[in-house]
Design a protein around this motif. Structure first.
Motif, mmCIF file in Angstrom:
data_model
loop_
_atom_site.group_PDB
_atom_site.id
_atom_site.type_symbol
_atom_site.label_atom_id
_atom_site.label_comp_id
_atom_site.label_asym_id
_atom_site.label_seq_id
_atom_site.Cartn_x
_atom_site.Cartn_y
_atom_site.Cartn_z
ATOM 1 N N ASP A 17 0.861 -1.178 0.000
ATOM 2 C CA ASP A 17 0.000 0.000 0.000
ATOM 3 C C ASP A 17 0.905 1.238 0.000
ATOM 4 O O ASP A 17 2.072 1.148 0.379
ATOM 5 C CB ASP A 17 -0.861 -0.066 1.275
ATOM 6 C CG ASP A 17 -1.532 1.244 1.595
ATOM 7 O OD1 ASP A 17 -2.201 1.788 0.692
ATOM 8 O OD2 ASP A 17 -1.407 1.721 2.745
ATOM 9 N N ASP A 19 -0.097 5.076 1.056
ATOM 10 C CA ASP A 19 -0.250 5.997 2.190
ATOM 11 C C ASP A 19 -0.406 5.238 3.505
ATOM 12 O O ASP A 19 -1.341 4.464 3.683
ATOM 13 C CB ASP A 19 -1.474 6.893 1.967
ATOM 14 C CG ASP A 19 -1.342 7.709 0.687
ATOM 15 O OD1 ASP A 19 -0.236 8.209 0.410
ATOM 16 O OD2 ASP A 19 -2.344 7.835 -0.044
ATOM 17 N N GLY A 20 0.513 5.465 4.422
ATOM 18 C CA GLY A 20 0.452 4.789 5.724
ATOM 19 C C GLY A 20 1.286 3.526 5.763
ATOM 20 O O GLY A 20 1.453 2.911 6.817
ATOM 21 N N ASP A 174 -0.451 -3.370 4.389
ATOM 22 C CA ASP A 174 -1.401 -2.256 4.294
ATOM 23 C C ASP A 174 -1.723 -1.800 5.715
ATOM 24 O O ASP A 174 -1.591 -2.575 6.668
ATOM 25 C CB ASP A 174 -2.680 -2.728 3.582
ATOM 26 C CG ASP A 174 -3.470 -1.590 2.950
ATOM 27 O OD1 ASP A 174 -3.611 -1.590 1.709
ATOM 28 O OD2 ASP A 174 -3.940 -0.691 3.695
ATOM 29 N N ASP A 175 -2.166 -0.545 5.856
ATOM 30 C CA ASP A 175 -2.559 -0.067 7.190
ATOM 31 C C ASP A 175 -4.074 -0.141 7.400
ATOM 32 O O ASP A 175 -4.560 0.208 8.474
ATOM 33 C CB ASP A 175 -2.073 1.371 7.423
ATOM 34 C CG ASP A 175 -2.668 2.347 6.429
ATOM 35 O OD1 ASP A 175 -2.632 2.054 5.213
ATOM 36 O OD2 ASP A 175 -3.184 3.394 6.857
HETATM 37 MG MG LIG Z 1 -2.970 3.088 3.449
#
Ligand SMILES: [Mg+2]
Length: 221
Positions: A17, A19-20, A174-175
Motif C-alpha cells: 500500500d 499511504d500509511g 497495508d494499514d
Molecule cells: Mg494506506
C-alpha cells in the motif's frame, strides 16, 4: 498483538500500500484533517471545526467507496482545487520509517515489487515523484483504474484477472484492516498490518493480523 516475521523463502511477490505503509500518513492527516477544512472554512464562511465536521459527515456517507479516495469528488464538494492544493504542500510527502531501505532490499533480492493504492493516479504519481519512487515499482495499480476500492473483493478478482500473480507466494502490507481482510479472503498468504501509519501518532493495537510498526521492522529479508 504479534510481530510479523515473514518467511521470505516462501515469498517472491511483494505488494505494498502507499499511504500509511510506504509513505507517512502524517501527510494525509495534515492535508485532509487540517489544511482542507481550513481552506474550505475560509471559502464557505464556516469555522474550521464546522468545516471539519461537515466533511466528516460527508465522509461517513462514502466510506469504502472510490469517492472517499477521489480528489475530484472532494474538490466538487468543497469547490476547491484540491489537486492544486495537494501540489502546493507536496514537500511534506515523506517516507514512513525504513521504507526506503526496505524497498531497496526487495529490489536487490529480485522479487516483484508492486504498489497497490486507493489513491487516484494523479495523486499517486505526484507523491511517488516527490520521494523519488517513480521508477522503483514494477507495477503501480490505483484502484480507480479498476473501478472499485481495495476493500472490495471485486478489486482483487479484477487485479488477478488483469495481472495474474501467485497469491500463495505473495506478501501484502497495508494499514487498513478492511483492505487486509479483502486480501486475506482473496487468498494472499502473507499479510502485514501497519501499526503506526502516521509517525506522529501512537502505535495501534492490532490482533487480527501479524503487524509491524513500519516496513523497516521487516528487515532483513
Ligand atoms: Mg494506506
Amino acid at each position: 498483538m504479534f510481530d510479523a516475521t515473514p518467511s521470505w523463502s516462501e515469498i517472491d511477490h511483494v505488494l505494498l500500500d502507499m499511504d500509511g505503509t510506504v509513505l507517512d500518513l502524517a501527510f494525509d492527516n495534515y492535508f485532509w484533517r487540517e489544511l482542507v477544512p481550513r481552506r474550505y472554512a475560509l471559502a464557505a464562511g464556516l469555522t474550521p471545526e464546522q468545516a471539519l465536521s461537515e466533511l466528516l459527515s460527508r465522509l461517513s456517507g462514502v466510506e469504502h467507496s472510490l469517492s472517499r479516495y477521489s480528489i475530484d469528488y472532494w474538490s466538487e464538494i468543497t469547490g476547491l482545487d484540491l489537486s492544486a492544493l495537494e501540489r502546493e504542500v507536496r514537500d511534506r510527502v515523506a517516507f514512513r520509517g525504513g521504507s526506503a531501505a526496505f524497498l531497496e532490499a526487495v529490489r536487490a533480492s529480485g522479487r516483484s515489487l508492486w504498489l497497490v493504492t486507493n489513491a487516484p493516479p494523479t495523486s499517486c504519481r505526484m507523491k511517488l515523484e516527490q520521494v523519488g519512487l517513480d521508477a522503483v515499482f514494477d507495477v503501480v495499480i490505483s484502484s480507480h483504474e479498476l473501478g472499485v476500492p481495495k476493500e472490495d473483493a471485486v478489486f482483487w478478482r479484477r487485479l488477478q484477472a488483469q495481472r495474474p500473480f501467485p497469491v500463495e507466494r505473495a506478501l501484502f502490507a497495508d494499514d487498513s484492516l478492511p483492505v487486509l481482510r479483502a486480501a486475506r479472503d482473496h487468498g494472499i498468504a502473507h499479510l502485514v498490518a501497519m501499526r503506526q501509519p502516521d509517525s506522529t501518532r501512537p502505535e495501534r493495537e492490532i490482533a487480527e493480523f501479524p503487524s509491524a510498526a513500519c516496513l523497516g521492522a521487516l528487515l532483513p529479508l
